[in-house]
Design a protein around this motif. Structure first.
Motif, PDB file in Angstrom:
ATOM      1  N   GLU A 139     -52.794 -17.352  55.381  1.00 26.50           N
ATOM      2  CA  GLU A 139     -54.382 -17.153  54.908  1.00 26.50           C
ATOM      3  C   GLU A 139     -54.406 -17.679  53.397  1.00 26.50           C
ATOM      4  O   GLU A 139     -55.416 -18.241  53.131  1.00 26.50           O
ATOM      5  N   SER A 140     -53.174 -17.068  52.667  1.00 25.72           N
ATOM      6  CA  SER A 140     -53.499 -17.415  51.233  1.00 25.72           C
ATOM      7  C   SER A 140     -52.843 -18.678  50.665  1.00 25.72           C
ATOM      8  O   SER A 140     -53.214 -19.161  49.770  1.00 25.72           O
ATOM      9  N   TYR A 141     -52.023 -19.440  51.489  1.00 22.92           N
ATOM     10  CA  TYR A 141     -51.215 -20.837  51.035  1.00 22.92           C
ATOM     11  C   TYR A 141     -51.421 -21.913  51.624  1.00 22.92           C
ATOM     12  O   TYR A 141     -51.020 -22.988  51.300  1.00 22.92           O
ATOM     13  N   GLY A 142     -51.922 -21.785  53.005  1.00 27.63           N
ATOM     14  CA  GLY A 142     -51.832 -22.970  53.940  1.00 27.63           C
ATOM     15  C   GLY A 142     -50.358 -23.330  54.215  1.00 27.63           C
ATOM     16  O   GLY A 142     -49.352 -22.505  54.016  1.00 27.63           O
ATOM     17  N   ASN A 143     -50.448 -24.533  54.550  1.00 24.65           N
ATOM     18  CA  ASN A 143     -48.963 -24.969  54.997  1.00 24.65           C
ATOM     19  C   ASN A 143     -48.485 -25.862  53.683  1.00 24.65           C
ATOM     20  O   ASN A 143     -48.758 -26.627  53.429  1.00 24.65           O
ATOM     21  N   THR A 144     -47.246 -24.979  53.227  1.00 24.35           N
ATOM     22  CA  THR A 144     -46.599 -25.830  51.915  1.00 24.35           C
ATOM     23  C   THR A 144     -45.215 -26.459  52.292  1.00 24.35           C
ATOM     24  O   THR A 144     -44.543 -26.406  51.569  1.00 24.35           O
ATOM     25  N   SER A 145     -45.355 -26.761  53.754  1.00 26.26           N
ATOM     26  CA  SER A 145     -44.109 -27.715  54.128  1.00 26.26           C
ATOM     27  C   SER A 145     -42.714 -26.814  54.086  1.00 26.26           C
ATOM     28  O   SER A 145     -42.715 -25.563  54.534  1.00 26.26           O
ATOM     29  N   ALA A 146     -42.005 -27.322  53.254  1.00 25.48           N
ATOM     30  CA  ALA A 146     -40.734 -26.749  53.086  1.00 25.48           C
ATOM     31  C   ALA A 146     -40.617 -25.520  52.052  1.00 25.48           C
ATOM     32  O   ALA A 146     -39.390 -24.786  52.198  1.00 25.48           O
TER      33      ALA A 146
END
Ligand code: ACO
Length: 362
Positions: free
Chosen positions: A277-284
């Protein structure tokens, strides 16, 4: 026997926030849809490059381990958004840290990258090749986002997380792991113009070739299968029963994918770490950020049995059954910070709008 353990952890989130409401002024979407379909409320947009995010996360992880940079043998940066192709982000980080005795390498398995790097570094320590690795997941993924594409614009964010993997005499560490790839479906999630395989004149005609393009439902379906199957396999291979698992720390791509993985493992929601909810998808970066926050929230107890699971472009996937060590408190804190920014999110994204199109009210 030498045994690898995570002895330090840290994260770095750039301060500028892009909310679902901000996105309503960029694409045809709304907070209700994004929240219900993905679980995301906001994400961060970076004013610095991938190596800078990685350096701050790395300094914080080293402080938590109580280690000077000179003790690091390997700096491994998992990223699909390095500052440049040459040199690696890891070399920039190695220099910024003053890790003068370390080798440096980038690893790209997209969103699965951190787990690949953690598994490989743990194997190198277990095998006596190195004593200490700094394993970082760092991404400036929003650089590759076309904010006219509502299918991708709402999902991704920037950030970094890091762990120190060290040789110890303590029991624990990596108990089982799985790495996987299905390159036959590479084109359901890709940025085909982001490397050297694109004709520059084609790219000049259509900058969006450089942006992330995705068949969301197809990725979703395959992610649920890969995360669910690989997680259950590593639990079995580790000799654990499903009820032995204390915590699932999954890649944070979509809360519905996380819920499906947890159901497959028959896990109580209280045993699943979610911060999408706070950061979305930051991948690796999602897993090391989530691990750091789980430790900060005291949700990792000494000796905790943790399942890590990830999937990403490739399609790639990875899972690990990991027994945490006895120390869950940091030994020290770093005062490393990013340079200041005015936090004006639309100003930060102006470069994307100029290149790919779009912008507030367009
Ligand atoms: N806002 C509002 N409506 C939208 C949006 C949006 N942002 N995006 C799509 N829609 C609409 C669609 O147009 C469609 O409308 P229609 O029914 O009138 O045709 C409807 O919503 C449903 O669209 P779907 O794409 O079927 O929606 P879905 O439930 O699959 O959710 C999503 C889309 C969130 C992208 C989902 O498929 C997903 O999470 N997929 C996996 C993505 C992912 O995890 N990627 C990993 C990247 S990892 C890496 O390596 C970089």
């Amino acid at each position: 026997m030498t045994n690898s353990l995570i002895t330090g952890w840290g994260k770095c989130l750039p301060p500028t926030v892009l909310t679902n409401h901000d996105l309503e002024s960029l694409v045809d979407t709304n907070d209700e849809w994004i929240t219900a379909r993905t679980g995301i409320k906001e994400r961060r947009i970076s004013h610095v490059g991938t190596a800078d995010l990685a350096t701050v996360a790395g300094k914080r992880a080293l402080a938590a381990a109580g280690l000077p940079p000179a003790d690091v043998d390997l700096v491994s940066v998992a990223t699909c958004t390095p500052d440049m192709l040459l040199p690696s982000a890891a070399s920039l980080v190695q220099d910024a840290l003053g890790a003068t005795n370390a080798g440096a390498v980038d690893q790209n398995a997209a969103c699965s990258g951190f787990l690949y790097s953690l598994i490989m570094a743990s194997g190198m320590v277990d095998g006596g090749v190195i004593d200490t690795a700094l394993v970082i997941g760092s991404e400036r993924l929003t650089y590759l986002i076309d904010f006219t594409d509502r299918g991708t614009a709402v999902l991704f964010g920037d950030g970094a997380g890091a762990v120190v993997v060290q040789a110890t005499d303590e029991p624990g560490g990596l108990k089982a792991s799985e790495l996987g790839s299905d390159g036959a479906v590479a084109d359901i999630l890709w940025a085909p113009g982001s490397g050297t395989g694109v004709n520059r004149m084609e790219l000049e005609k259509d900058h969006r070739l450089q942006a992330i393009a995705m068949n969301g439902p197809e990725v979703f379906k395959r992610a649920v299968t890969a995360m669910g199957h690989s997680s259950t396999r590593v639990v079995k291979e580790a000799g654990w029963a499903l009820e032995d698992v204390d915590l699932l720390i999954p890649h944070q791509a979509n809360v519905r994918i996380i819920d499906a993985t947890a159901r497959r493992l028959k896990l109580d929601p209280a045993k699943v770490f979610v911060n999408i909810e706070s950061y979305g998808n930051t991948s690796a970066a999602t897993i090391p950020i989530a691990l750091t926050e789980a430790l900060e929230a005291r949700r990792v107890k000494p000796g905790a049995k943790i399942v890590f699971a990830a999937f990403g472009a490739g399609l790639s996937w990875a899972a690990a059954a990991y027994e945490f060590g006895s120390r869950t408190e940091p030994l020290g804190e770093s005062d490393a910070e990013l340079p200041p920014t005015d936090g004006d999110v639309m100003r930060l994204l102006a470069d994307n709008f100029a290149y790919y199109g779009g912008g507030p009210g367009s």
